[in-house]
Design a protein around this motif. Sequence first.
Motif, PDB file in Angstrom:
ATOM      1  N   GLY A  75       0.810  -1.204   0.000  1.00 54.31           N
ATOM      2  CA  GLY A  75       0.000   0.000   0.000  1.00 54.31           C
ATOM      3  C   GLY A  75       0.845   1.257   0.000  1.00 54.31           C
ATOM      4  O   GLY A  75       2.074   1.218   0.092  1.00 54.31           O
ATOM      5  N   SER A  76       0.176   2.415  -0.070  1.00 56.89           N
ATOM      6  CA  SER A  76       0.872   3.694  -0.205  1.00 56.89           C
ATOM      7  C   SER A  76       1.461   4.214   1.102  1.00 56.89           C
ATOM      8  O   SER A  76       2.147   5.225   1.115  1.00 56.89           O
ATOM      9  CB  SER A  76      -0.087   4.752  -0.779  1.00 56.89           C
ATOM     10  N   ILE A  77       1.190   3.540   2.213  1.00 57.30           N
ATOM     11  CA  ILE A  77       1.822   3.902   3.493  1.00 57.30           C
ATOM     12  C   ILE A  77       2.102   2.620   4.271  1.00 57.30           C
ATOM     13  O   ILE A  77       1.213   1.796   4.464  1.00 57.30           O
ATOM     14  CB  ILE A  77       0.933   4.875   4.303  1.00 57.30           C
ATOM     15  N   PHE A  78       3.357   2.443   4.665  1.00 61.58           N
ATOM     16  CA  PHE A  78       3.744   1.262   5.427  1.00 61.58           C
ATOM     17  C   PHE A  78       5.049   1.576   6.157  1.00 61.58           C
ATOM     18  O   PHE A  78       5.632   2.650   5.969  1.00 61.58           O
ATOM     19  CB  PHE A  78       3.925   0.033   4.519  1.00 61.58           C
ATOM     20  N   THR A  79       5.488   0.672   7.009  1.00 59.91           N
ATOM     21  CA  THR A  79       6.732   0.884   7.752  1.00 59.91           C
ATOM     22  C   THR A  79       7.721  -0.235   7.453  1.00 59.91           C
ATOM     23  O   THR A  79       7.331  -1.352   7.112  1.00 59.91           O
ATOM     24  CB  THR A  79       6.494   0.939   9.272  1.00 59.91           C
ATOM     25  N   ILE A  80       9.003   0.108   7.572  1.00 58.63           N
ATOM     26  CA  ILE A  80      10.067  -0.876   7.519  1.00 58.63           C
ATOM     27  C   ILE A  80      10.975  -0.638   8.720  1.00 58.63           C
ATOM     28  O   ILE A  80      10.918   0.424   9.347  1.00 58.63           O
ATOM     29  CB  ILE A  80      10.879  -0.795   6.215  1.00 58.63           C
ATOM     30  N   LYS A  81      11.821  -1.609   9.039  1.00 55.08           N
ATOM     31  CA  LYS A  81      12.747  -1.470  10.162  1.00 55.08           C
ATOM     32  C   LYS A  81      14.171  -1.464   9.640  1.00 55.08           C
ATOM     33  O   LYS A  81      14.596  -2.399   8.956  1.00 55.08           O
ATOM     34  CB  LYS A  81      12.556  -2.615  11.163  1.00 55.08           C
ATOM     35  N   LEU A  82      14.883  -0.387   9.944  1.00 59.98           N
ATOM     36  CA  LEU A  82      16.298  -0.288   9.622  1.00 59.98           C
ATOM     37  C   LEU A  82      17.069  -0.464  10.919  1.00 59.98           C
ATOM     38  O   LEU A  82      17.288   0.482  11.663  1.00 59.98           O
ATOM     39  CB  LEU A  82      16.608   1.063   8.967  1.00 59.98           C
ATOM     40  N   GLY A  83      17.430  -1.681  11.218  1.00 60.05           N
ATOM     41  CA  GLY A  83      18.031  -1.977  12.517  1.00 60.05           C
ATOM     42  C   GLY A  83      17.004  -1.774  13.610  1.00 60.05           C
ATOM     43  O   GLY A  83      15.929  -2.376  13.591  1.00 60.05           O
ATOM     44  N   VAL A  84      17.313  -0.896  14.561  1.00 57.22           N
ATOM     45  CA  VAL A  84      16.383  -0.629  15.676  1.00 57.22           C
ATOM     46  C   VAL A  84      15.400   0.479  15.354  1.00 57.22           C
ATOM     47  O   VAL A  84      14.514   0.772  16.155  1.00 57.22           O
ATOM     48  CB  VAL A  84      17.170  -0.254  16.963  1.00 57.22           C
ATOM     49  N   ARG A  86      12.335   2.305  13.301  1.00 56.85           N
ATOM     50  CA  ARG A  86      11.167   2.081  12.453  1.00 56.85           C
ATOM     51  C   ARG A  86      10.988   3.292  11.541  1.00 56.85           C
ATOM     52  O   ARG A  86      10.973   4.430  11.999  1.00 56.85           O
ATOM     53  CB  ARG A  86       9.920   1.866  13.308  1.00 56.85           C
ATOM     54  N   VAL A  87      10.864   3.044  10.254  1.00 59.63           N
ATOM     55  CA  VAL A  87      10.806   4.103   9.251  1.00 59.63           C
ATOM     56  C   VAL A  87       9.466   4.050   8.533  1.00 59.63           C
ATOM     57  O   VAL A  87       9.016   2.987   8.104  1.00 59.63           O
ATOM     58  CB  VAL A  87      11.952   3.944   8.222  1.00 59.63           C
ATOM     59  N   LEU A  88       8.820   5.214   8.401  1.00 57.40           N
ATOM     60  CA  LEU A  88       7.543   5.322   7.697  1.00 57.40           C
ATOM     61  C   LEU A  88       7.802   5.628   6.226  1.00 57.40           C
ATOM     62  O   LEU A  88       8.553   6.543   5.899  1.00 57.40           O
ATOM     63  CB  LEU A  88       6.697   6.440   8.311  1.00 57.40           C
ATOM     64  N   VAL A  89       7.180   4.854   5.342  1.00 54.01           N
ATOM     65  CA  VAL A  89       7.339   5.041   3.899  1.00 54.01           C
ATOM     66  C   VAL A  89       5.993   5.467   3.320  1.00 54.01           C
ATOM     67  O   VAL A  89       4.987   4.769   3.495  1.00 54.01           O
ATOM     68  CB  VAL A  89       7.817   3.748   3.210  1.00 54.01           C
ATOM     69  N   VAL A  90       5.949   6.630   2.661  1.00 51.21           N
ATOM     70  CA  VAL A  90       4.728   7.082   1.990  1.00 51.21           C
ATOM     71  C   VAL A  90       5.043   7.264   0.513  1.00 51.21           C
ATOM     72  O   VAL A  90       6.159   7.623   0.149  1.00 51.21           O
ATOM     73  CB  VAL A  90       4.187   8.395   2.587  1.00 51.21           C
TER      74      VAL A  90
END
Length: 280
Positions: A75-84, A86-90
């Motif tokens: 979807g057009s908004i989700f999160t990923i984890k870069l190590g510790v 949490r990054v929001l991707v839009v």
Amino acid sequence: MDLLLLLVIFVASILCFLIFRCLEAIRNGVKRVNYGLGNKPPEATGSWPIIGHLHLLAGSQVPHKLLGSMADKFGSIFTIKLGVHRVLVVSNSEMAKECLATNDRVFASRQKAMAIELMGYNYANFGLGPYGPYWHQIRRIVVLELASRHRLQMLEHIRVSEVKSSIIDIYRTWFQKAIRRIVDLFGAFVPSDAIPWLRWLDLGGYEKKMKKTAIEMDVVINGWLEDHKKKKNSTSPLQVDESSNRPVFMAAVLSRVKEEVKEELYGFSTDDIVKASCLV
């Protein structure tokens, strides 16, 4: 003994991660009970223990293509984890406007990174440091002394010649390699920025390189600052450019910081604030 120590550290890291995930699951469960489902954006699948989704970014696919394909899936908004972290991707203009315009203050700060700590005077560099009162005050000083409309108009007739002569001088003496190196290091992926407890290993030797580069830069910038301080103590309260009879930027910033920046200098020395601001 070294191998045994590394094994113990690795096992301890795994246990800490599992405990953290359990606590996080408990917190998320409480949030769902209190606020209902669907309150958080989904997290992309494929996360590994400790490193999160970093292994995906290490592949052959360039990051924007990878995130684009993930947006097609999650979807057009989700999160990923870069190590510790949490990054929001839009990935559409409406959500980007919400983040960068409507709610820009929420997203205005910057993630801590070893490059900014070691080569940005321990976050005194307002161009890269965290958003807050210190950022506001130093930015205002820099705008008044360098980027205001009045100042731009006043310096217009000498800007081109000064930039040319400065670039030639810097290129011939010292900055040619150092500036190239600092740009590379600011853009480098440092494993410990994503997984802080790896910093002691200095994987890739980034900390050693950054410290060396920071010292090389400071030798030059500190030399300029000391010259300005000596001139200020021996002549007029505010130094001026001899060709235009106008205040010199570094001297002007030094005077304003001494006069206006209170709050115990936010933990920074006057010299570091001036050097970090001029380095931007």
